[in-house]
Design a protein around this motif. Structure first.
Motif, PDB file in Angstrom:
ATOM      1  N   TYR A   4       0.824  -1.192   0.000  1.00  0.00           N
ATOM      2  CA  TYR A   4       0.000   0.000   0.000  1.00  0.00           C
ATOM      3  C   TYR A   4       0.868   1.256   0.000  1.00  0.00           C
ATOM      4  N   GLU A   5       0.327   2.356  -0.570  1.00  0.00           N
ATOM      5  CA  GLU A   5       1.004   3.652  -0.498  1.00  0.00           C
ATOM      6  C   GLU A   5       1.028   4.154   0.947  1.00  0.00           C
ATOM      7  N   ASP A   6      -0.082   4.042   1.627  1.00  0.00           N
ATOM      8  CA  ASP A   6      -0.188   4.396   3.043  1.00  0.00           C
ATOM      9  C   ASP A   6       0.093   3.126   3.832  1.00  0.00           C
ATOM     10  N   PRO A  33      -3.231 -17.573  -3.831  1.00  0.00           N
ATOM     11  CA  PRO A  33      -2.057 -17.000  -4.493  1.00  0.00           C
ATOM     12  C   PRO A  33      -1.575 -15.764  -3.746  1.00  0.00           C
ATOM     13  N   GLU A  34      -0.407 -15.275  -4.123  1.00  0.00           N
ATOM     14  CA  GLU A  34       0.169 -14.118  -3.420  1.00  0.00           C
ATOM     15  C   GLU A  34      -0.728 -12.893  -3.536  1.00  0.00           C
ATOM     16  N   LEU A  35      -1.283 -12.658  -4.726  1.00  0.00           N
ATOM     17  CA  LEU A  35      -2.180 -11.527  -4.923  1.00  0.00           C
ATOM     18  C   LEU A  35      -3.622 -12.002  -4.818  1.00  0.00           C
ATOM     19  N   HIS A 184      -4.827  -4.336  -6.799  1.00  0.00           N
ATOM     20  CA  HIS A 184      -4.198  -5.662  -6.670  1.00  0.00           C
ATOM     21  C   HIS A 184      -3.612  -5.817  -5.273  1.00  0.00           C
ATOM     22  N   SER A 185      -4.404  -6.380  -4.393  1.00  0.00           N
ATOM     23  CA  SER A 185      -3.975  -6.558  -3.008  1.00  0.00           C
ATOM     24  C   SER A 185      -3.270  -7.900  -2.831  1.00  0.00           C
ATOM     25  N   SER A 189      -2.510  -8.578   2.850  1.00  0.00           N
ATOM     26  CA  SER A 189      -2.748  -7.145   3.037  1.00  0.00           C
ATOM     27  C   SER A 189      -3.962  -6.956   3.935  1.00  0.00           C
ATOM     28  N   VAL A 190      -3.891  -5.987   4.833  1.00  0.00           N
ATOM     29  CA  VAL A 190      -5.020  -5.716   5.728  1.00  0.00           C
ATOM     30  C   VAL A 190      -6.172  -5.122   4.915  1.00  0.00           C
TER      31      VAL A 190
END
Length: 529
Positions: A4-6, A33-35, A184-185, A189-190
């Motif tokens: 994430y950017e933030d 998968p990873e994404l 694309h998380s 990722s939270v």
């Protein structure tokens, strides 16, 4: 690698050595998968797979198809980025009662790469300010009916607030594209932050990954509900509460089913919706099941096939009365905001009335002492759980170390496990009353009191006492408030000694006209204390 950017959420996650051990992740249904973008599975894939015209949301006034929800979520996602300046990883406060637009906003936030922080509608400005400050939230989507309280929030972090229900959000999205390319998380990722209820001081932020959201859809619903696309889900818990999020959004959409949303659910409205719309699966709390039982004969609920209770322990009296009235078995369950949803429960084939059930697929549980050692069967101790989800407090290493011990999540509940692996609730860890050396579970006393013919509701707490350490104190709501008297108090005490262990009887009784409860139906015993 930062996704994430933030990076607030990523930066404040506990280190791997503070996490509970993950088990069952090698099972095929829990491999990703990873994404991974959880909204792909919950919403977008229904459009790709020809289910666009199936109904996904009903209310008494509206009907939304999966296509309707998909297009509205996409437009809101564009609005979040273009008009509100959302960057990936930003937390977005979502404030609304249960309605279709709230669900569209929930999906839109995650589609755009944001992190959802959904809140209960009845929270006041001071509580909202605390949540915003803790999670450093800059953007809020709020139902316009809750605007007055939102305007009282005073936080340096909040920058943009958009209101929906014939307000600026509707205007803003009117020209937006109905197509959107999801962020694309990563699987880890939270996607969601839930604030624990009933805490004092600084609240705890529980975080959940995209894969966590998908994993719980493979756990409780498959074990206990066996849902199909023809099911219609309903319930009273707010979507801001993870019990409600699972039962009213995640589970129905994962299986391509329908959810029926009621903004201010009452027992009569739940029963009316079940009757008029052929609802098949209902989630609510024990206190609501008790009231619904008294009204059920006034409605046709023949479509109902699964009844789920959580939030607090289900008294066997409530279970039995519902079964006697309907022939349906209430499925009890225990979950936690930290674990996202239910991890111990039953299904219609293995229910033992009075028991919470067994560890469901994806989890294992045991009973431990204060040092974390497993104790013999049938002895009361602390409930320890581990599985496909686990506690991940943000920025609270102290609380993380309390909740996760020796690789297990310690829930704060006192249970016992019998020789058949069934778990039986004894008390919340802070609801155990120690009086003259006896360990007395507040819930045990409540379960006895609820069998009295004059008692409608009750809550039991411990009162400090110099002679006995603590006294058992019962707050009782009578079916007929006019019968309250000192004589009745004595009668209830004498009756209790005859039907249960005398040392457990309530030495102090207070008659009240109502019990303090949270928005999710939990009795707020701390207020009584």
């Amino acid at each position: 690698m930062k996704n994430y950017e933030d990076t607030f959420a990523e930066d404040n996650l506990p280190s791997s050595d503070l996490l509970a051990e993950t088990v069952f992740s090698d099972l095929p249904q829990f491999q990703h998968p990873e994404l991974v973008q959880c909204v792909d599975k919950l919403l977008d894939n229904h459009i790709k797979n020809g289910r666009a015209n199936r109904i996904c949301i009903r209310t008494f006034e509206e009907t939304w198809t999966y296509q309707d929800l998909y297009e509205k979520a996409n437009q809101i996602a564009h609005f979040l980025i273009d008009d509100l300046g959302l960057q990936s990883g930003n937390r977005v406060l979502l404030r609304s009662a249960n309605n279709p637009k709230m669900v569209a906003c929930w999906f839109a936030i995650i589609k755009a790469g944001g992190i959802v922080v959904a809140t209960m509608p009845l929270l006041r400005s001071k509580e909202l300010t605390t949540i915003i400050d803790c999670a450093e939230i800059a953007i809020c989507l709020c139902d316009s009916e809750l605007k007055d309280e939102m305007k009282l929030v005073n936080s340096k972090f909040i920058k943009k607030i958009s209101y929906f229900r014939n307000d600026d959000l509707e205007i803003g999205i009117s020209t937006k594209s109905k197509k959107f390319s999801n962020f694309h998380s990563r699987a880890d990722s939270v996607a969601l932050i839930g604030f624990t209820s009933g805490t004092t001081g600084l609240p705890k932020m529980t975080s959940h990954y995209h894969r966590d959201i998908l994993n719980i859809c493979e756990c409780f619903p498959k074990y206990s509900l066996q849902p199909t696309e023809n099911d219609i889900f309903i319930g009273s818990p707010p979507i801001g509460f993870t019990f409600g999020l699972g039962g009213l959004v995640l589970f129905p959409f994962y299986y391509g089913a329908t959810t029926f949303l009621i903004e201010k659910p009452t027992p009569d409205l739940l029963l009316k919706a079940i009757q008029d719309f052929n609802v098949s699966i209902c989630f609510t709390a024990p206190t609501a099941w008790r009231i619904i039982t008294t009204k059920v004969k006034e409605y046709n609920i023949s479509s109902l096939r699964k009844c789920i209770s959580a939030g607090e322990s289900l008294p066997i009296k409530v279970w039995q009365e519902w079964f006697d009235a309907t022939g349906l078995k209430i499925i009890d369950g225990i979950g936690a905001t930290e674990m996202l949803h239910i991890f111990i429960s039953s299904n219609e084939f293995n229910i033992k009335p009075g028991s919470t059930g067994k560890a469901i697929t994806g989890y294992e549980a045991k009973i431990v002492d204060s040092e974390g050692n497993e104790i013999p069967r049938n002895e009361a101790g602390r409930l320890a759980v581990r599985g496909i989800t686990g506690c991940k407090y943000l920025n609270r290493i102290d609380k993380q170390k309390e909740y996760v011990q020796n690789g297990w999540n310690i829930t704060g509940d006192i249970f016992r496990q019998n020789d058949d692996d069934y778990f039986w609730f004894v008390a919340r860890g802070d609801d155990m009353i120690i009086s003259s050396g006896y360990n007395i579970g507040a819930i045990e006393v409540e379960s006895v009191l609820l069998t009295h013919e004059l008692i409608s509701e009750c809550a039991v707490v411990g009162l400090p006492n110099e002679d006995r350490g603590m006294l058992v104190c019962a707050y009782i709501v009578l079916k007929n408030l006019n019968k309250a008297s000192d004589e009745l108090k004595n009668d209830i005490q004498m009756w209790f000694k005859q039907v249960a262990s005398p040392y457990k009887y309530p030495r102090v009784i207070n008659f009240v006209d109502h019990l303090p409860k949270t928005e999710t139906g939990k009795i707020q015993r701390f207020k009584l204390k």
